[in-house]
Design a protein around this motif. Structure first.
Motif, PDB file in Angstrom:
ATOM      1  N   ARG A  73     -45.094  -0.697 -27.483  1.00 36.53           N
ATOM      2  CA  ARG A  73     -45.189  -1.950 -26.721  1.00 36.53           C
ATOM      3  C   ARG A  73     -45.739  -3.068 -27.621  1.00 36.53           C
ATOM      4  NH1 ARG A  73     -48.427  -4.966 -24.752  1.00 36.53           N
ATOM      5  NH2 ARG A  73     -50.266  -3.735 -25.286  1.00 36.53           N
ATOM      6  N   ARG A  74     -46.784  -2.726 -28.370  1.00 40.50           N
ATOM      7  CA  ARG A  74     -47.405  -3.706 -29.272  1.00 40.50           C
ATOM      8  C   ARG A  74     -46.409  -4.136 -30.369  1.00 40.50           C
ATOM      9  NH1 ARG A  74     -50.273  -7.474 -30.163  1.00 40.50           N
ATOM     10  NH2 ARG A  74     -51.557  -7.663 -31.995  1.00 40.50           N
ATOM     11  N   LEU A  75     -45.698  -3.148 -30.881  1.00 43.85           N
ATOM     12  CA  LEU A  75     -44.731  -3.415 -31.962  1.00 43.85           C
ATOM     13  C   LEU A  75     -43.629  -4.381 -31.478  1.00 43.85           C
ATOM     14  CD1 LEU A  75     -43.282  -0.647 -34.251  1.00 43.85           C
ATOM     15  CD2 LEU A  75     -41.774  -2.289 -33.224  1.00 43.85           C
ATOM     16  N   LEU A  76     -43.122  -4.123 -30.276  1.00 45.13           N
ATOM     17  CA  LEU A  76     -42.030  -4.962 -29.765  1.00 45.13           C
ATOM     18  C   LEU A  76     -42.515  -6.382 -29.479  1.00 45.13           C
ATOM     19  CD1 LEU A  76     -40.217  -2.387 -27.444  1.00 45.13           C
ATOM     20  CD2 LEU A  76     -39.581  -3.109 -29.760  1.00 45.13           C
ATOM     21  N   GLU A  77     -43.751  -6.452 -28.990  1.00 44.35           N
ATOM     22  CA  GLU A  77     -44.334  -7.766 -28.711  1.00 44.35           C
ATOM     23  C   GLU A  77     -44.486  -8.578 -30.018  1.00 44.35           C
ATOM     24  OE1 GLU A  77     -47.910  -7.467 -26.089  1.00 44.35           O
ATOM     25  OE2 GLU A  77     -48.865  -8.412 -27.828  1.00 44.35           O
ATOM     26  N   LEU A  78     -45.023  -7.901 -31.049  1.00 39.89           N
ATOM     27  CA  LEU A  78     -45.199  -8.582 -32.347  1.00 39.89           C
ATOM     28  C   LEU A  78     -43.857  -8.961 -32.954  1.00 39.89           C
ATOM     29  CD1 LEU A  78     -47.989  -6.315 -33.823  1.00 39.89           C
ATOM     30  CD2 LEU A  78     -48.122  -8.808 -33.664  1.00 39.89           C
ATOM     31  N   LYS A  79     -42.893  -8.056 -32.793  1.00 42.13           N
ATOM     32  CA  LYS A  79     -41.568  -8.315 -33.372  1.00 42.13           C
ATOM     33  C   LYS A  79     -40.989  -9.598 -32.788  1.00 42.13           C
ATOM     34  CE  LYS A  79     -37.635  -6.297 -32.252  1.00 42.13           C
ATOM     35  NZ  LYS A  79     -36.417  -5.530 -32.178  1.00 42.13           N
ATOM     36  N   GLU A  80     -41.163  -9.757 -31.486  1.00 40.33           N
ATOM     37  CA  GLU A  80     -40.632 -10.958 -30.841  1.00 40.33           C
ATOM     38  C   GLU A  80     -41.401 -12.204 -31.289  1.00 40.33           C
ATOM     39  OE1 GLU A  80     -39.460 -10.277 -26.857  1.00 40.33           O
ATOM     40  OE2 GLU A  80     -39.845 -12.372 -26.350  1.00 40.33           O
ATOM     41  N   ARG A  81     -42.738 -12.049 -31.297  1.00 41.76           N
ATOM     42  CA  ARG A  81     -43.581 -13.196 -31.672  1.00 41.76           C
ATOM     43  C   ARG A  81     -43.286 -13.674 -33.096  1.00 41.76           C
ATOM     44  NH1 ARG A  81     -49.434 -12.853 -32.628  1.00 41.76           N
ATOM     45  NH2 ARG A  81     -49.578 -11.196 -31.105  1.00 41.76           N
ATOM     46  N   ARG A  82     -43.076 -12.723 -34.000  1.00 38.42           N
ATOM     47  CA  ARG A  82     -42.819 -13.077 -35.407  1.00 38.42           C
ATOM     48  C   ARG A  82     -41.351 -13.388 -35.675  1.00 38.42           C
ATOM     49  NH1 ARG A  82     -47.849 -14.027 -37.348  1.00 38.42           N
ATOM     50  NH2 ARG A  82     -49.112 -12.162 -37.549  1.00 38.42           N
ATOM     51  N   ARG A  83     -40.506 -13.269 -34.664  1.00 43.11           N
ATOM     52  CA  ARG A  83     -39.044 -13.398 -34.845  1.00 43.11           C
ATOM     53  C   ARG A  83     -38.580 -12.498 -35.993  1.00 43.11           C
ATOM     54  NH1 ARG A  83     -38.359 -17.930 -31.677  1.00 43.11           N
ATOM     55  NH2 ARG A  83     -39.834 -19.585 -32.082  1.00 43.11           N
ATOM     56  N   ALA A  84     -38.905 -11.225 -35.834  1.00 41.28           N
ATOM     57  CA  ALA A  84     -38.627 -10.268 -36.909  1.00 41.28           C
ATOM     58  C   ALA A  84     -37.464  -9.349 -36.552  1.00 41.28           C
ATOM     59  CB  ALA A  84     -39.876  -9.428 -37.169  1.00 41.28           C
ATOM     60  N   VAL A  85     -36.829  -8.837 -37.598  1.00 43.94           N
ATOM     61  CA  VAL A  85     -35.838  -7.785 -37.396  1.00 43.94           C
ATOM     62  C   VAL A  85     -36.365  -6.561 -38.151  1.00 43.94           C
ATOM     63  CG1 VAL A  85     -34.425  -8.447 -39.426  1.00 43.94           C
ATOM     64  CG2 VAL A  85     -33.352  -7.236 -37.538  1.00 43.94           C
ATOM     65  N   ILE A  86     -36.145  -5.386 -37.566  1.00 45.25           N
ATOM     66  CA  ILE A  86     -36.621  -4.163 -38.223  1.00 45.25           C
ATOM     67  C   ILE A  86     -35.414  -3.388 -38.743  1.00 45.25           C
ATOM     68  CG2 ILE A  86     -37.883  -1.984 -37.909  1.00 45.25           C
ATOM     69  CD1 ILE A  86     -39.578  -3.392 -35.817  1.00 45.25           C
ATOM     70  N   LEU A  87     -35.376  -3.224 -40.051  1.00 45.44           N
ATOM     71  CA  LEU A  87     -34.283  -2.477 -40.679  1.00 45.44           C
ATOM     72  C   LEU A  87     -34.860  -1.164 -41.209  1.00 45.44           C
ATOM     73  CD1 LEU A  87     -32.587  -5.322 -42.811  1.00 45.44           C
ATOM     74  CD2 LEU A  87     -32.178  -4.709 -40.417  1.00 45.44           C
ATOM     75  N   ALA A  88     -34.205  -0.057 -40.884  1.00 46.55           N
ATOM     76  CA  ALA A  88     -34.739   1.240 -41.333  1.00 46.55           C
ATOM     77  C   ALA A  88     -33.668   2.038 -42.063  1.00 46.55           C
ATOM     78  CB  ALA A  88     -35.251   2.040 -40.132  1.00 46.55           C
ATOM     79  N   HIS A  89     -34.106   2.694 -43.124  1.00 46.98           N
ATOM     80  CA  HIS A  89     -33.166   3.543 -43.869  1.00 46.98           C
ATOM     81  C   HIS A  89     -32.946   4.859 -43.124  1.00 46.98           C
ATOM     82  CE1 HIS A  89     -31.575   6.062 -47.149  1.00 46.98           C
ATOM     83  NE2 HIS A  89     -31.049   4.909 -47.532  1.00 46.98           N
ATOM     84  N   ASN A  90     -31.773   5.442 -43.374  1.00 48.15           N
ATOM     85  CA  ASN A  90     -31.399   6.729 -42.761  1.00 48.15           C
ATOM     86  C   ASN A  90     -32.404   7.849 -43.022  1.00 48.15           C
ATOM     87  OD1 ASN A  90     -28.881   6.024 -41.637  1.00 48.15           O
ATOM     88  ND2 ASN A  90     -27.871   6.202 -43.634  1.00 48.15           N
ATOM     89  N   TYR A  91     -33.244   7.705 -44.042  1.00 44.42           N
ATOM     90  CA  TYR A  91     -34.197   8.767 -44.373  1.00 44.42           C
ATOM     91  C   TYR A  91     -35.561   8.569 -43.691  1.00 44.42           C
ATOM     92  CZ  TYR A  91     -31.061   9.909 -48.386  1.00 44.42           C
ATOM     93  OH  TYR A  91     -30.014  10.253 -49.195  1.00 44.42           O
ATOM     94  N   GLN A  92     -35.708   7.542 -42.879  1.00 41.72           N
ATOM     95  CA  GLN A  92     -37.015   7.273 -42.256  1.00 41.72           C
ATOM     96  C   GLN A  92     -37.327   8.284 -41.144  1.00 41.72           C
ATOM     97  OE1 GLN A  92     -39.379   4.284 -42.893  1.00 41.72           O
ATOM     98  NE2 GLN A  92     -38.436   5.132 -44.719  1.00 41.72           N
ATOM     99  N   LEU A  93     -38.622   8.349 -40.768  1.00 37.64           N
ATOM    100  CA  LEU A  93     -39.045   9.223 -39.662  1.00 37.64           C
ATOM    101  C   LEU A  93     -38.302   8.832 -38.386  1.00 37.64           C
ATOM    102  CD1 LEU A  93     -42.907   9.137 -40.255  1.00 37.64           C
ATOM    103  CD2 LEU A  93     -41.382  11.087 -40.639  1.00 37.64           C
ATOM    104  N   LYS A  94     -38.118   9.793 -37.492  1.00 39.29           N
ATOM    105  CA  LYS A  94     -37.290   9.515 -36.310  1.00 39.29           C
ATOM    106  C   LYS A  94     -37.892   8.416 -35.421  1.00 39.29           C
ATOM    107  CE  LYS A  94     -38.568  13.632 -33.524  1.00 39.29           C
ATOM    108  NZ  LYS A  94     -39.922  13.289 -33.262  1.00 39.29           N
ATOM    109  N   GLU A  95     -39.212   8.382 -35.308  1.00 48.83           N
ATOM    110  CA  GLU A  95     -39.818   7.352 -34.455  1.00 48.83           C
ATOM    111  C   GLU A  95     -39.614   5.955 -35.035  1.00 48.83           C
ATOM    112  OE1 GLU A  95     -41.292   9.958 -35.768  1.00 48.83           O
ATOM    113  OE2 GLU A  95     -43.340   9.599 -36.465  1.00 48.83           O
ATOM    114  N   VAL A  96     -39.493   5.888 -36.370  1.00 48.84           N
ATOM    115  CA  VAL A  96     -39.222   4.597 -37.021  1.00 48.84           C
ATOM    116  C   VAL A  96     -37.756   4.224 -36.785  1.00 48.84           C
ATOM    117  CG1 VAL A  96     -39.118   3.425 -39.256  1.00 48.84           C
ATOM    118  CG2 VAL A  96     -41.083   4.877 -38.694  1.00 48.84           C
ATOM    119  N   GLN A  97     -36.870   5.190 -36.924  1.00 52.45           N
ATOM    120  CA  GLN A  97     -35.444   4.918 -36.648  1.00 52.45           C
ATOM    121  C   GLN A  97     -35.277   4.425 -35.206  1.00 52.45           C
ATOM    122  OE1 GLN A  97     -32.501   7.768 -37.955  1.00 52.45           O
ATOM    123  NE2 GLN A  97     -33.858   8.646 -39.500  1.00 52.45           N
ATOM    124  N   ASP A  98     -36.059   5.022 -34.292  1.00 52.91           N
ATOM    125  CA  ASP A  98     -35.923   4.662 -32.864  1.00 52.91           C
ATOM    126  C   ASP A  98     -36.315   3.216 -32.566  1.00 52.91           C
ATOM    127  OD1 ASP A  98     -34.864   7.031 -32.027  1.00 52.91           O
ATOM    128  OD2 ASP A  98     -36.786   7.905 -31.386  1.00 52.91           O
TER     129      ASP A  98
END
Ligand code: CIZ
Length: 304
Positions: A10-35
């Motif tokens: 919840r905190r991550l999504l809120e910050l992502k919106e506030r910062r106008r950020a996009v999250i890009l993850a590599h195929n080798y990242q942990l599953k929770e990061v990919q999610d």
């Protein structure tokens, strides 16, 4: 998912919106990061996304050279690498001085540099490639000899069908280099009906024994399209998450327990939240290097 993880997301999504950020993850990242990522892919796909995103901040969940690539292509955006120490031992096998010295030994020979390399090395190169397009990139050059850096195994693999001489740098990925031919023999014994899919960063001896050789995106595509039900995967274990999710009726096994890249596992949900809270670690590339590295990357992107 426990309440702590829910709160983090919840905190991550809120910050992502506030910062106008996009999250890009590599195929080798942990599953929770990919999610939580807006986009998951290989380094070519991440570079393409980074080149076209409208976001103001790019959070690159991967390793240092991937964040540098995003910074090279996006001088007006802030590029964050959540874990500063997430490096790439393969990229570390070559630096700009070493490449300049190799160029002196092979004057006039064009340089193709695998994106798993620093910005300074890209700046010394004519064109970049990834494991998805290495052969196409090398073929596009009107030269009989090409200096290919830094991954020896990838260069060796693509040189097989080429009418060009590749001069190879002796670098390799410590994770893929751990796979041994015995791992393939053992896996085939344990799963006689399975196909073996490996990454071209594996050694020539392992590649020789595989049924399919390709980048992570090529492995994902092959797994979707094949009628085989059991697949043994010879690349970093993070890819298993997507493979299983996209192919619920198929069985996947990791070719070797050594296929874990510690650098790809540093980034956790907490790292992303901290990164967005503090706007760190910001990856920057000196302008003179950035401009030259950008040319090498853009030549590759124009072919893709
Ligand atoms: O090119 C990449 O992203 C890497 C490191 C592997 C792959 O094949 O996707």
């Amino acid at each position: 998912m426990g309440p702590l993880t829910e709160e983090l997301i919840r905190r991550l999504l809120e910050l992502k919106e506030r910062r106008r950020a996009v999250i890009l993850a590599h195929n080798y990242q942990l599953k929770e990061v990919q999610d939580v990522a807006d986009y998951v892919g290989d380094s070519l796909a991440l570079a393409q996304k980074a080149a076209t995103t409208a976001a103001e901040v790019i959070v690159l969940c991967g390793v240092y050279f991937m964040a540098e690539t995003a910074a090279i292509l996006n001088p007006d955006k802030k590029v964050l690498l959540p874990e500063r120490s997430a490096g790439c031992p393969l990229a570390d096998t070559i630096d700009a001085d070493g490449l300049r010295e190799a160029k002196r030994r092979h004057p006039g020979v064009p340089v193709v540099c695998y994106v798993n390399s620093s910005a300074a090395v890209k700046a010394e190169s004519d064109i970049c490639c990834t494991s998805s397009n290495a052969e196409k990139v090398v073929r596009s050059l009107p030269a009989a000899r090409v200096l290919f850096v830094p991954d020896y195994n990838l260069g060796h693999y693509i040189s097989r069908g080429l009418d060009k001489e590749l001069i190879l740098w002796p670098g390799s990925c410590t994770t893929h280099a751990r796979v041994k031919p015995e791992d393939v023999h053992k896996a085939r014994e344990a799963h006689p009906d399975a196909l073996v899919l490996v990454h071209p960063e594996c050694s020539p001896e392992v590649v020789e024994l595989a049924d399919f050789v390709g980048s992570t995106s090529a492995i994902l595509k092959f797994a979707r399209e094949t009628s085989a039900k059991t697949l043994i995967i010879g690349t970093e274990m993070g890819i298993l998450y997507r493979l299983k999710r996209e192919n619920p009726s198929k069985q996947f096994y990791l070719l070797s327990p050594g296929l874990i890249c510690p650098n790809m596992k540093y980034t956790r949900l907490e790292s992303i939240v901290h990164s967005l809270e503090t706007m760190s670690f910001q990856v920057k590339v000196a302008e003179d290097i950035r401009l030259r590295a950008k040319e090498a990357l853009e030549r590759m992107l124009a072919l893709s």
